[in-house]
Design a protein around this motif. Structure first.
Motif, PDB file in Angstrom:
ATOM      1  N   GLU A 183      17.191 -24.735 -90.287  1.00 61.54           N
ATOM      2  CA  GLU A 183      16.811 -25.954 -89.580  1.00 61.54           C
ATOM      3  C   GLU A 183      16.809 -25.742 -88.067  1.00 61.54           C
ATOM      4  O   GLU A 183      15.901 -26.204 -87.360  1.00 61.54           O
TER       5      GLU A 183
ATOM      6  N   GLU B  10      25.121 -23.969 -97.386  1.00 57.30           N
ATOM      7  CA  GLU B  10      24.954 -25.007 -96.363  1.00 57.30           C
ATOM      8  C   GLU B  10      24.657 -24.390 -94.998  1.00 57.30           C
ATOM      9  O   GLU B  10      23.757 -24.840 -94.272  1.00 57.30           O
ATOM     10  N   GLU B  11      25.427 -23.356 -94.645  1.00 57.46           N
ATOM     11  CA  GLU B  11      25.243 -22.754 -93.324  1.00 57.46           C
ATOM     12  C   GLU B  11      23.885 -22.074 -93.209  1.00 57.46           C
ATOM     13  O   GLU B  11      23.256 -22.089 -92.142  1.00 57.46           O
TER      14      GLU B  11
ATOM     15  N   TYR C 163      21.124 -23.040 -94.696  1.00 53.22           N
ATOM     16  CA  TYR C 163      20.131 -24.093 -94.495  1.00 53.22           C
ATOM     17  C   TYR C 163      20.185 -24.639 -93.069  1.00 53.22           C
ATOM     18  O   TYR C 163      19.143 -24.948 -92.455  1.00 53.22           O
ATOM     19  N   GLU C 164      21.379 -24.782 -92.530  1.00 54.46           N
ATOM     20  CA  GLU C 164      21.504 -25.279 -91.161  1.00 54.46           C
ATOM     21  C   GLU C 164      20.919 -24.287 -90.159  1.00 54.46           C
ATOM     22  O   GLU C 164      20.345 -24.673 -89.134  1.00 54.46           O
TER      23      GLU C 164
ATOM     24  N   GLU D 123      24.672 -21.840 -85.093  1.00 55.72           N
ATOM     25  CA  GLU D 123      24.521 -21.681 -86.536  1.00 55.72           C
ATOM     26  C   GLU D 123      24.600 -20.215 -86.942  1.00 55.72           C
ATOM     27  O   GLU D 123      25.103 -19.886 -88.026  1.00 55.72           O
TER      28      GLU D 123
ATOM     29  N   GLU E  36      21.549 -24.621 -80.751  1.00 58.23           N
ATOM     30  CA  GLU E  36      21.929 -24.773 -82.154  1.00 58.23           C
ATOM     31  C   GLU E  36      21.767 -23.464 -82.910  1.00 58.23           C
ATOM     32  O   GLU E  36      22.567 -23.143 -83.796  1.00 58.23           O
TER      33      GLU E  36
ATOM     34  N   ASP F 115      28.152 -19.591 -87.348  1.00 56.96           N
ATOM     35  CA  ASP F 115      28.688 -20.144 -88.593  1.00 56.96           C
ATOM     36  C   ASP F 115      28.362 -19.243 -89.785  1.00 56.96           C
ATOM     37  O   ASP F 115      29.184 -19.068 -90.695  1.00 56.96           O
TER      38      ASP F 115
END
Length: 328
Positions: free
Chosen positions: A165, A158-159, A161-162, A178, A174, A181
């Motif tokens: 993005e 998930e991280e 992919y974020e 990210e 962001e 993260d």
């Protein structure tokens, strides 16, 4: 003949606020800091447990444990005296705020005030804080203390992919968040790995082992930077990397090491990239249907320098916007 200091009663003196970093070993201070400490009339520190104090005293610096007010400190400097204050971890905000108020009043002849960093953080120093925080969370947090590599795996995906993005959106704020993260996932897994795995007898390793391993790998795979080889173009660098990696892994196929669980377009493009870099002329497998059509498009995109996965995401975002516009 002994040294005699000339005292000028009208001289307001000097205050030296000495700051240190807890990320640097105590006692490793700059030469100007040692000069300020040895040359001061008084050295004060409000924290009797300050990690620097044993080293200062060992070096012959007399340190008084005291937390003077701004007024008391100004009075202590009267007559041309120099007082060096070894700041605590918080940086003495009460004292500096008080000195600022006195200076702003215009009613007090203020001493010269010097902020002297005695030790500096090296690049990457905040990573030490992250390791320390993660260690405490692992020990004291009811949720974090129960996590395993397997349980955290989905968050790593998930991280990642974020992060992608944030890069594609061009949002710098962001992006920074990210990246943090993703870094957390690395440190979290490494902290879990320190405990080993008694069930399967796995040897423990730490974040230092992780960092040390990637440092060794980067040096070994960049002989044009750390060795005698040369590389003038990105393509030559990639050839060095793949050749060295093949020797390290002792792989018999360029397809080895490609994760088959990644998104389909990305997988197809990665296979095409490996084949092209290796100079292999490989015909696309015969077949009909959407899958083979997408494979052909992905291979073509890779050959043209286009990331098909990113291109499809961009088109999908445009489609999303069209859907929202229709809804409104």
């Amino acid at each position: 003949m002994g040294y005699v200091r000339c005292v000028n009663a009208s001289d307001p003196g000097r205050i030296v606020l000495l700051t240190t970093s807890h990320r640097v070993a105590p006692g490793l201070l700059s030469w100007p800091a040692w000069q300020a400490l040895h040359g001061a009339d008084r050295v004060l520190c409000a924290d009797g447990a300050h990690p620097q104090l044993p080293y200062l005293r060992e070096a012959g610096v007399k340190v008084d444990e005291a937390a003077p007010t701004a007024e008391e400190l100004v009075d202590a400097c009267a007559g041309g005296r120099t007082v060096t204050v070894v700041a605590t971890g918080e940086g003495e905000p009460r004292l500096t705020d008080g000195l600022a108020r006195m200076a702003g009043s215009g009613r007090v002849q203020m001493p010269d005030l010097e902020l002297l960093p005695a030790s500096y953080d090296l690049p990457g120093a905040r990573l030490l804080d992250l390791v320390q925080v993660m260690d405490r969370i692992r020990a004291e947090c009811p949720w974090s203390s129960q996590q395993t590599h397997q349980g955290l795996a989905k968050y790593g995906i998930e991280e990642a992919y974020e992060l992608v993005e944030a890069i594609e959106e061009g949002d710098r704020h962001e992006l920074c968040e990210e990246l943090g993260d993703v870094l957390l996932q690395v440190v979290f897994h490494a902290r879990i790995a320190e405990e080993g795995s008694p069930e399967d007898g796995a040897e423990p390793f730490s974040i230092d082992d992780v960092a040390g391993g990637i440092v060794t790998k980067l040096i070994h795979r960049h002989p044009h930077v750390f060795g005698d080889e040369t590389a003038e173009t990105p393509e030559e660098v990639k050839e060095h990397w793949l050749r060295t990696k093949a020797v390290e892994k002792q792989r018999t196929s360029v397809t080895e090491g490609i994760p088959l669980g990644q998104p389909g377009l990305a997988l197809a493009a990665k296979l095409a990239s490996r084949a092209r870099t290796a100079g292999l002329e490989v015909a696309l497998p015969p077949g009909e249907g959407v899958g083979y059509e997408l494979l052909a498009m992905a291979v073509r995109a890779e050959a043209e320098g286009v990331d098909p996965e990113a291109a499809l995401r961009s088109a999908a975002r445009a489609y999303r916007d069209a859907i929202r516009e229709t809804e409104s």
